[in-house]
Design an enzyme around this catalytic site. Structure first.
Site, PDB file in Angstrom:
ATOM      1  N   LYS A 155      15.038 -46.583  33.267  1.00 15.46           N
ATOM      2  CA  LYS A 155      13.731 -46.669  32.628  1.00 15.46           C
ATOM      3  C   LYS A 155      13.551 -48.080  32.078  1.00 15.46           C
ATOM      4  O   LYS A 155      14.054 -48.424  31.009  1.00 15.46           O
ATOM      5  CB  LYS A 155      13.582 -45.658  31.488  1.00 15.46           C
ATOM      6  CG  LYS A 155      12.114 -45.504  31.048  1.00 15.46           C
ATOM      7  CD  LYS A 155      11.950 -45.082  29.620  1.00 15.46           C
ATOM      8  CE  LYS A 155      11.995 -46.215  28.664  1.00 15.46           C
ATOM      9  NZ  LYS A 155      10.859 -47.193  28.808  1.00 15.46           N
ATOM     10  N   GLU A 230      23.597 -51.886  23.058  1.00 17.00           N
ATOM     11  CA  GLU A 230      23.572 -53.337  22.828  1.00 17.00           C
ATOM     12  C   GLU A 230      22.273 -53.618  22.105  1.00 17.00           C
ATOM     13  O   GLU A 230      21.189 -53.496  22.676  1.00 17.00           O
ATOM     14  CB  GLU A 230      23.670 -54.098  24.151  1.00 17.00           C
ATOM     15  CG  GLU A 230      24.012 -55.564  23.981  1.00 17.00           C
ATOM     16  CD  GLU A 230      22.784 -56.432  23.888  1.00 17.00           C
ATOM     17  OE1 GLU A 230      22.429 -56.815  22.736  1.00 17.00           O
ATOM     18  OE2 GLU A 230      22.177 -56.719  24.916  1.00 17.00           O
ATOM     19  N   CYS A 264      18.495 -61.378  22.083  1.00 13.39           N
ATOM     20  CA  CYS A 264      19.321 -60.814  21.018  1.00 13.39           C
ATOM     21  C   CYS A 264      20.486 -61.724  20.661  1.00 13.39           C
ATOM     22  O   CYS A 264      21.069 -61.594  19.583  1.00 13.39           O
ATOM     23  CB  CYS A 264      19.814 -59.429  21.406  1.00 13.39           C
ATOM     24  SG  CYS A 264      20.588 -59.353  23.032  1.00 13.39           S
ATOM     25  N   GLU A 357      15.789 -60.104  12.300  1.00 13.78           N
ATOM     26  CA  GLU A 357      15.704 -60.649  13.649  1.00 13.78           C
ATOM     27  C   GLU A 357      14.253 -61.008  13.955  1.00 13.78           C
ATOM     28  O   GLU A 357      13.376 -60.139  13.976  1.00 13.78           O
ATOM     29  CB  GLU A 357      16.220 -59.630  14.671  1.00 13.78           C
ATOM     30  CG  GLU A 357      16.284 -60.183  16.077  1.00 13.78           C
ATOM     31  CD  GLU A 357      16.937 -59.217  17.055  1.00 13.78           C
ATOM     32  OE1 GLU A 357      17.639 -59.688  17.963  1.00 13.78           O
ATOM     33  OE2 GLU A 357      16.741 -57.996  16.908  1.00 13.78           O
TER      34      GLU A 357
END
Length: 455
Positions: A155, A230, A264, A357
Site C-alpha cells: 500500500k 521505521e 526521516c 520533526e
C-alpha cells in the site's frame, strides 16, 4: 471502486494522473490473491526464485529512466536524485536475488538425534510505505520479503502511488507469477488499517510517522502480527571545532535539505562547538544560498518542492515571527509547493524546532561546549534514527558514535543508507532493521527440527 484519486504534481499543482482508489473490499481481494499465490511461490527452488528476482532487477534497470521521470514528477524530486534512488531500487533487487540460496540454518548438538533449524516464509506480508521515497523504500521491503518466499500486498502513500503501480506491471513483465506482488492505493485509515487487522496478513512492514507507527503496533498486537517500524527522526549533525569545517559546512546542506528536507534521516539539528560557530556559519551560508531550487526535471536543480500544500503549511509553522532566521536560500514563485531552505540560529535545545520533526528544509543550529555536552544534546530527543560526527580526532569520534543513541551514524560524512548494511532506529524511531545481510530475518520464522536417531 467508488471513486478515483487525483494525483497532484507538486511542482505544478496540476493533476498528473487519476487512479482508482481502493477500499476494504479491494484490500481483502488483494490479500486473497496473495494468499492463493503463496504455495507455488514458496515451493519453487531457491535457484528459481533467485533467477526470478534477477530478471526483475534487470527489467527495472531497463526502465530506470522511465521510473526516474515518474518519481521526479509525482514526488517533486530533482531528476538527478530520482535517478540515484531508482538505481538503488535496482541494486536492492540485485542484492537480494542472492538471498534465496543463502537462507541458512544451524545444526545443533542434541542427545538422541540431530537438531537443525530452517527459515520459513511468514506468508502474506503487508507493506505500507511513505511518500518521501516511494519506490526506494518499497524496494527495501519488497526484495527481502519476496526473496524469503513471501507474497506481498503493497500500500503506497496516496500522494505518490505511480511508481508502485508501474512496478507491479514490470514485475509481471519480468515473469513473476500472478498474485505474488499486489498493490492497493487508498487511505491509510481504511486500506492500511485493514491490512493491519486482516487475519491472513502475517506481518506489517511500515515506514512513516511515529504517530501512525504507534497505531500500527497497537493494531497488529490484536493478531500478534510481526511488525517492522521505521519511523521519525530528529538527527544530529555534530561538528567539533577540530573538524574540517569546510568539508562539514559543504556537506551539511545536503544532509538536511536533500529531498526538500522530507527525509526521516535529515540531520535537521546541526550541533556546532561554540568556539567554531562563527567560522562554521560563515562557511555554511554560502552553501545554503547557492542551493538551486526549481523544476525537478531540470538537470541543474538540487531541490524540488514540498509534496503538498498541507506539508508546506506544516513546515511554515516553524518559521513564525519569533524564529531566529540566520539566512535563507531562494525558491521559485508561482504554482508549486515551494519552500526556501532555511537555517535558524541560535536555537535553544528546548525550542520546538529542536524537538519536533519538521520534515522540510529547515535546519536548527545549536551550540555545544565539549564532548559530553554534544552527547547530551544529541540524545535529547525521543528519536534515534541517524546522525553524523565531524572531527579529526578519531578516538573522540568513535567514543561519541558509541554514546549517541541512534541506529545509523557516519563519521566525517553524512551517509545513512546502503543496501549492504542494516538500517533502522533506536527509541521512538522504530524497531527492526531493513537492508543488509540480516533483512530476511524479519521476513522469516525460525523452525527447529529434531530427527531422532536412537530407538
Amino acid at each position: 471502486m467508488s471513486e478515483s484519486l487525483a494525483v497532484i504534481e507538486p511542482a505544478t499543482e496540476a493533476v498528473l494522473a487519476e487512479v482508482a482508489r481502493a477500499g476494504v473490499e479491494e484490500v481483502d481481494a488483494a490479500v486473497a490473491h496473495a494468499r492463493a499465490a503463496l504455495p507455488a511461490w514458496r515451493a519453487i527452488t531457491p535457484g528459481e526464485r533467485a533467477q526470478a528476482l534477477r530478471a526483475l532487477a534487470e527489467t527495472l534497470a531497463d526502465h530506470l529512466e522511465e521510473l526516474s521521470l515518474l518519481e521526479a514528477r509525482n514526488a517533486g524530486k530533482a531528476i538527478t536524485d530520482a535517478r540515484g534512488e531508482m538505481g538503488m531500487v535496482v541494486d536492492t533487487f540485485r542484492y537480494y536475488a542472492g538471498a534465496p540460496e543463502r537462507l541458512l540454518g544451524d545444526t545443533i548438538p542434541a542427545a538422541g538425534g540431530q537438531a537443525f533449524t530452517v527459515r520459513e516464509p511468514l506468508g502474506v506480508v503487508g507493506l505500507i510505505t511513505p511518500w518521501n521515497f516511494p519506490l526506494t523504500i518499497a524496494s527495501w521491503k519488497l526484495a527481502p520479503a519476496l526473496a524469503a518466499g513471501n507474497t506481498v500486498v503493497l500500500k503506497p502513500a496516496e500522494l505518490t502511488p505511480l511508481t508502485a503501480l508501474r512496478f507491479v506491471e514490470l514485475a509481471r513483465d519480468a515473469g513473476l507469477p500472478d498474485g505474488v506482488v499486489n498493490v492497493v492505493v487508498g487511505p491509510g485509515s481504511t486500506c492500511g488499517r485493514r491490512l493491519v487487522e486482516h487475519p491472513d496478513v502475517a506481518k506489517i512492514a511500515f515506514t512513516g510517522s511515529t504517530e501512525v507507527g504507534r497505531s500500527i503496533a497497537a493494531g497488529a498486537a490484536q493478531t500478534i502480527k510481526r511488525v517492522t517500524l521505521e519511523l521519525g527522526g530528529k538527527s544530529a549533525n555534530i561538528v567539533f571545532a577540530d573538524a574540517d569545517l569546510e568539508a562539514a559546512a559543504a556537506a551539511a546542506p545536503g544532509a538536511v535539505f536533500g529531498n526538500a528536507g522530507q527525509d526521516c534521516c535529515a540531520r535537521s539539528r546541526i550541533l556546532v562547538q561554540a568556539s567554531a560557530m562563527d567560522r562554521f556559519m560563515e562557511l555554511l551560508e554560502g552553501h545554503v544560498r547557492s542551493i538551486r531550487v526549481g523544476d525537478p526535471l531540470d538537470e541543474a536543480t538540487q531541490m524540488g518542492p514540498l509534496i503538498s500544500a498541507g506539508q508546506r503549511d506544516a513546515v511554515a509553522s516553524f518559521i513564525d515571527g519569533h524564529a531566529p532566521v540566520a539566512f535563507r536560500g531562494s525558491a521559485p514563485e508561482g504554482p508549486g509547493f515551494w519552500f526556501a531552505p532555511t537555517v535558524l540560529a541560535p536555537v535553544k535545545p528546548s525550542d520546538r524546532v529542536a524537538q519536533e520533526e519538521v520534515f522540510g528544509p529547515v535546519a536548527a543550529v545549536i551550540a555545544f561546549d565539549g564532548e559530553a555536552d554534544a552527547i547530551r544534546l544529541a540524545n535529547d530527543t525521543i528519536y534515534g534514527l541517524s546522525g553524523s560526527i565531524w572531527s579529526r580526532d578519531g578516538a573522540r569520534a568513535l567514543r561519541v558514535a558509541r554514546a549517541v543513541e541512534t541506529g545509523v551514524l557516519s563519521i566525517n560524512s553524512n551517509t545513512s543508507v546502503r543496501v549492504s548494511t542494516p538500517f533502522g532506529g533506536f527509541k521512538q524511531s522504530g524497531y527492526g532493521r531493513e537492508l543488509g545481510p540480516g533483512a530476511l530475518d524479519a521476513y522469516t520464522e525460525v523452525k527447529t527440527i529434531f530427527y531422532a536417531t536412537e530407538g
